[in-house]
Design a protein around this motif. Structure first.
Motif, PDB file in Angstrom:
ATOM      1  N   ASP A 188      16.898  35.220  11.015  1.00  0.00           N
ATOM      2  CA  ASP A 188      15.934  34.850   9.984  1.00  0.00           C
ATOM      3  C   ASP A 188      15.226  33.591  10.485  1.00  0.00           C
ATOM      4  O   ASP A 188      15.809  32.511  10.512  1.00  0.00           O
ATOM      5  CB  ASP A 188      16.659  34.586   8.658  1.00  0.00           C
ATOM      6  CG  ASP A 188      15.707  34.251   7.511  1.00  0.00           C
ATOM      7  OD1 ASP A 188      14.641  33.651   7.780  1.00  0.00           O
ATOM      8  OD2 ASP A 188      16.041  34.557   6.355  1.00  0.00           O
ATOM      9  N   ARG A 247      14.826  30.603   7.900  1.00  0.00           N
ATOM     10  CA  ARG A 247      16.038  29.830   7.620  1.00  0.00           C
ATOM     11  C   ARG A 247      16.741  29.368   8.888  1.00  0.00           C
ATOM     12  O   ARG A 247      17.759  28.675   8.818  1.00  0.00           O
ATOM     13  CB  ARG A 247      16.993  30.666   6.763  1.00  0.00           C
ATOM     14  CG  ARG A 247      16.453  30.986   5.385  1.00  0.00           C
ATOM     15  CD  ARG A 247      17.531  31.602   4.513  1.00  0.00           C
ATOM     16  NE  ARG A 247      17.934  32.916   4.971  1.00  0.00           N
ATOM     17  CZ  ARG A 247      19.146  33.431   4.785  1.00  0.00           C
ATOM     18  NH1 ARG A 247      20.085  32.713   4.182  1.00  0.00           N
ATOM     19  NH2 ARG A 247      19.426  34.652   5.213  1.00  0.00           N
ATOM     20  N   ILE A 259      21.696  36.461  11.101  1.00  0.00           N
ATOM     21  CA  ILE A 259      22.093  37.306   9.986  1.00  0.00           C
ATOM     22  C   ILE A 259      22.705  38.589  10.525  1.00  0.00           C
ATOM     23  O   ILE A 259      22.324  39.085  11.582  1.00  0.00           O
ATOM     24  CB  ILE A 259      20.925  37.629   9.038  1.00  0.00           C
ATOM     25  CG1 ILE A 259      19.790  38.360   9.777  1.00  0.00           C
ATOM     26  CG2 ILE A 259      20.411  36.357   8.375  1.00  0.00           C
ATOM     27  CD1 ILE A 259      18.669  38.831   8.849  1.00  0.00           C
ATOM     28  N   ASP A 315      24.078  40.826   5.200  1.00  0.00           N
ATOM     29  CA  ASP A 315      23.376  39.626   4.755  1.00  0.00           C
ATOM     30  C   ASP A 315      22.072  39.893   4.019  1.00  0.00           C
ATOM     31  O   ASP A 315      21.392  38.934   3.610  1.00  0.00           O
ATOM     32  CB  ASP A 315      23.123  38.707   5.950  1.00  0.00           C
ATOM     33  CG  ASP A 315      24.409  38.081   6.471  1.00  0.00           C
ATOM     34  OD1 ASP A 315      25.398  38.062   5.724  1.00  0.00           O
ATOM     35  OD2 ASP A 315      24.432  37.627   7.632  1.00  0.00           O
ATOM     36  N   PHE A 358      21.184  38.328   0.410  1.00  0.00           N
ATOM     37  CA  PHE A 358      20.380  37.123   0.176  1.00  0.00           C
ATOM     38  C   PHE A 358      18.983  37.479  -0.304  1.00  0.00           C
ATOM     39  O   PHE A 358      18.382  36.732  -1.085  1.00  0.00           O
ATOM     40  CB  PHE A 358      20.301  36.295   1.460  1.00  0.00           C
ATOM     41  CG  PHE A 358      19.377  35.110   1.358  1.00  0.00           C
ATOM     42  CD1 PHE A 358      19.818  33.911   0.811  1.00  0.00           C
ATOM     43  CD2 PHE A 358      18.061  35.190   1.810  1.00  0.00           C
ATOM     44  CE1 PHE A 358      18.960  32.822   0.712  1.00  0.00           C
ATOM     45  CE2 PHE A 358      17.202  34.106   1.711  1.00  0.00           C
ATOM     46  CZ  PHE A 358      17.655  32.922   1.161  1.00  0.00           C
ATOM     47  N   TYR A 359      18.444  38.598   0.163  1.00  0.00           N
ATOM     48  CA  TYR A 359      17.082  39.005  -0.188  1.00  0.00           C
ATOM     49  C   TYR A 359      17.081  39.948  -1.401  1.00  0.00           C
ATOM     50  O   TYR A 359      16.128  40.683  -1.623  1.00  0.00           O
ATOM     51  CB  TYR A 359      16.409  39.682   1.012  1.00  0.00           C
ATOM     52  CG  TYR A 359      16.595  38.912   2.294  1.00  0.00           C
ATOM     53  CD1 TYR A 359      15.841  37.779   2.571  1.00  0.00           C
ATOM     54  CD2 TYR A 359      17.567  39.302   3.222  1.00  0.00           C
ATOM     55  CE1 TYR A 359      16.039  37.055   3.746  1.00  0.00           C
ATOM     56  CE2 TYR A 359      17.771  38.587   4.390  1.00  0.00           C
ATOM     57  CZ  TYR A 359      17.011  37.464   4.647  1.00  0.00           C
ATOM     58  OH  TYR A 359      17.220  36.744   5.801  1.00  0.00           O
ATOM     59  N   ASN A 360      18.170  39.903  -2.150  1.00  0.00           N
ATOM     60  CA  ASN A 360      18.335  40.725  -3.367  1.00  0.00           C
ATOM     61  C   ASN A 360      18.283  42.216  -3.070  1.00  0.00           C
ATOM     62  O   ASN A 360      17.712  43.001  -3.825  1.00  0.00           O
ATOM     63  CB  ASN A 360      17.276  40.352  -4.420  1.00  0.00           C
ATOM     64  CG  ASN A 360      17.378  38.898  -4.858  1.00  0.00           C
ATOM     65  OD1 ASN A 360      18.482  38.363  -4.974  1.00  0.00           O
ATOM     66  ND2 ASN A 360      16.242  38.267  -5.091  1.00  0.00           N
ATOM     67  N   LYS A 408      11.484  37.625  -1.061  1.00  0.00           N
ATOM     68  CA  LYS A 408      12.390  37.270  -2.138  1.00  0.00           C
ATOM     69  C   LYS A 408      11.619  36.436  -3.159  1.00  0.00           C
ATOM     70  O   LYS A 408      10.853  35.546  -2.791  1.00  0.00           O
ATOM     71  CB  LYS A 408      13.574  36.465  -1.588  1.00  0.00           C
ATOM     72  CG  LYS A 408      14.610  36.075  -2.621  1.00  0.00           C
ATOM     73  CD  LYS A 408      15.747  35.301  -1.966  1.00  0.00           C
ATOM     74  CE  LYS A 408      16.812  34.930  -2.981  1.00  0.00           C
ATOM     75  NZ  LYS A 408      17.927  34.156  -2.348  1.00  0.00           N
ATOM     76  N   GLU A 412      11.624  33.659  -5.899  1.00  0.00           N
ATOM     77  CA  GLU A 412      12.410  32.517  -6.331  1.00  0.00           C
ATOM     78  C   GLU A 412      11.551  31.666  -7.264  1.00  0.00           C
ATOM     79  O   GLU A 412      10.500  31.154  -6.854  1.00  0.00           O
ATOM     80  CB  GLU A 412      12.875  31.681  -5.128  1.00  0.00           C
ATOM     81  CG  GLU A 412      13.823  32.435  -4.197  1.00  0.00           C
ATOM     82  CD  GLU A 412      14.218  31.594  -2.994  1.00  0.00           C
ATOM     83  OE1 GLU A 412      13.663  30.486  -2.841  1.00  0.00           O
ATOM     84  OE2 GLU A 412      15.069  32.050  -2.214  1.00  0.00           O
TER      85      GLU A 412
END
Length: 373
Positions: free
Chosen positions: A192, A195, A199, A204, A207-209, A238, A240
């Motif tokens: 990623d 970040r 990953i 993983d 994390f991105y739903n 994502k 937020e």
């Protein structure tokens, strides 16, 4: 008489087009009676690993990989397709003769951007080498790359579907361990870039739903194989606080080209691993053509390293000698392909011979001196 358990885990490294050597290694393992449970791969190793996990035999694997054809690269088209090549040439001319003119210095500069998506912007005052490098790689790769990643994804999707594999829900049934809590038979590493984080796919994507079971295997492999400047990053999103944020995903080999750690230490099966190791990375790339500049940029962002604990207990590893063949020599001759295949066979034969001697000695010791174990 003791019979050697031939169910193993498997780890396959990255290496671009050189990954066809894995078909030779797999052929030897298959003929010697070995099968694989949990498979971990990155980039080229992800492509081969996904096909093995889908149940293809060695002969089919070689035939399938041989059909992956991105077409001929026209050197004169590279600056237009990959703008970072021209930008690096300008940078090199500016700093020629100094230590600052290297690809790694260029790619790790703290650049600014007028993009509205803040995740693509360099953080003010950021001095972290890897942070700048990974962000810049994603930015430059998005501006232009050699190939369309859709082709790779569709090609792999169709081959996996023939074996009934579409999403990771179809790859359940592996061994549950500390690193693989859902027990997938194959998993892949990516990075990623937003970040600056390695990953593991599919785990993983939470994390991105996203539900890991619902991620398409071909999509995950494409992310793992999104080699900077060869393919554009795959963008995940994502929400937020009502805002949509973008996360560019690039080739896992940027951080770790041989993710042995993806097999958990408490996995009771032994692990066999193959990496692609040639002379290309031991020599300096000349910069007299756009293609050589591009290769030097790609090489600069390969395996820059992240702190990972690697426990080599119960893991048997081999390096496949790929000689002078570059990871991105897409126009391989039939002789080159045969060379890679034979080197894969040679490496696997040598590894399995040494491994069987070691394992048989260990089991003999256990039988004769059980109170020591």
């Amino acid at each position: 008489m003791y019979r050697l358990n031939k169910m193993f885990n498997l780890v396959l490294s990255g290496g671009g087009i050189k990954g066809m050597a894995f078909s030779g290694a797999y052929e030897v393992a298959e003929k010697r009676g070995y099968t694989f449970c949990n498979i971990a791969g990155v980039s080229a190793g992800g492509i081969a690993g996904s096909l093995i996990s889908a149940g293809y035999n060695a002969s089919s694997l070689r035939q399938i990989i041989d059909t992956l054809d991105f077409g001929k690269i026209k050197i004169e088209d590279i600056p237009k397709l990959v703008p970072v090549v021209m930008k690096y040439e300008e940078f090199q001319n500016q700093y020629r003769g100094t230590r600052y003119s290297t690809p790694i210095e260029f790619l790790s500069m703290n650049i600014s951007s007028d993009r509205s998506d803040s995740l693509y912007e360099a953080e003010a005052g950021e001095t972290n080498f890897r942070g700048n490098l990974v962000k810049n790689v994603a930015l430059y790769s998005k501006e232009g790359c050699l190939f369309d990643g859709d082709y790779l994804e569709e090609w792999l999707f169709n081959h996996l579907l023939k074996r009934g594999i579409r999403t990771f829900a179809d790859l359940r049934g592996g061994i549950v361990d500390s690193i693989n809590p859902r027990g997938y038979r194959a998993r892949f590493m990516a990075v990623d870039a937003a970040r600056k984080k390695a990953i593991v796919l599919p785990d993983d994507v939470v994390f991105y739903n996203m539900n890991p079971d619902n991620l398409e295997v071909a999509k995950a492999v494409r992310m793992s194989a999104s080699v900077p400047f060869a393919f554009k990053p795959v963008e995940l999103y994502k929400y937020e606080g009502g805002a949509k944020k973008t996360y560019p995903i690039v080739d896992g080999g940027v951080f770790d080209n041989y993710p042995i750690w993806m097999i958990g230490d408490n996995n009771y099966l032994p692990t066999m691993g193959f990496s692609l190791d040639g002379d290309e990375k031991k020599k300096l790339f000349s910069m007299d053509t756009p293609l050589k500049i591009l290769k030097s940029l790609i090489a600069a962002v390969n395996d820059i390293g992240i702190p990972k604990t690697k426990n080599y207990y119960n893991k048997y590893l081999a390096k496949i000698n790929t000689g002078q063949i570059s990871s991105f020599d897409f126009n391989l001759t039939e002789e080159d392909k045969q060379y890679l295949y034979e080197q894969g066979r040679y490496a696997a034969t040598d590894l399995i011979n040494r491994m069987e001697i070691s394992l048989n000695r260990r089991m003999a010791m256990i039988r004769h001196y059980p109170y020591f174990f």
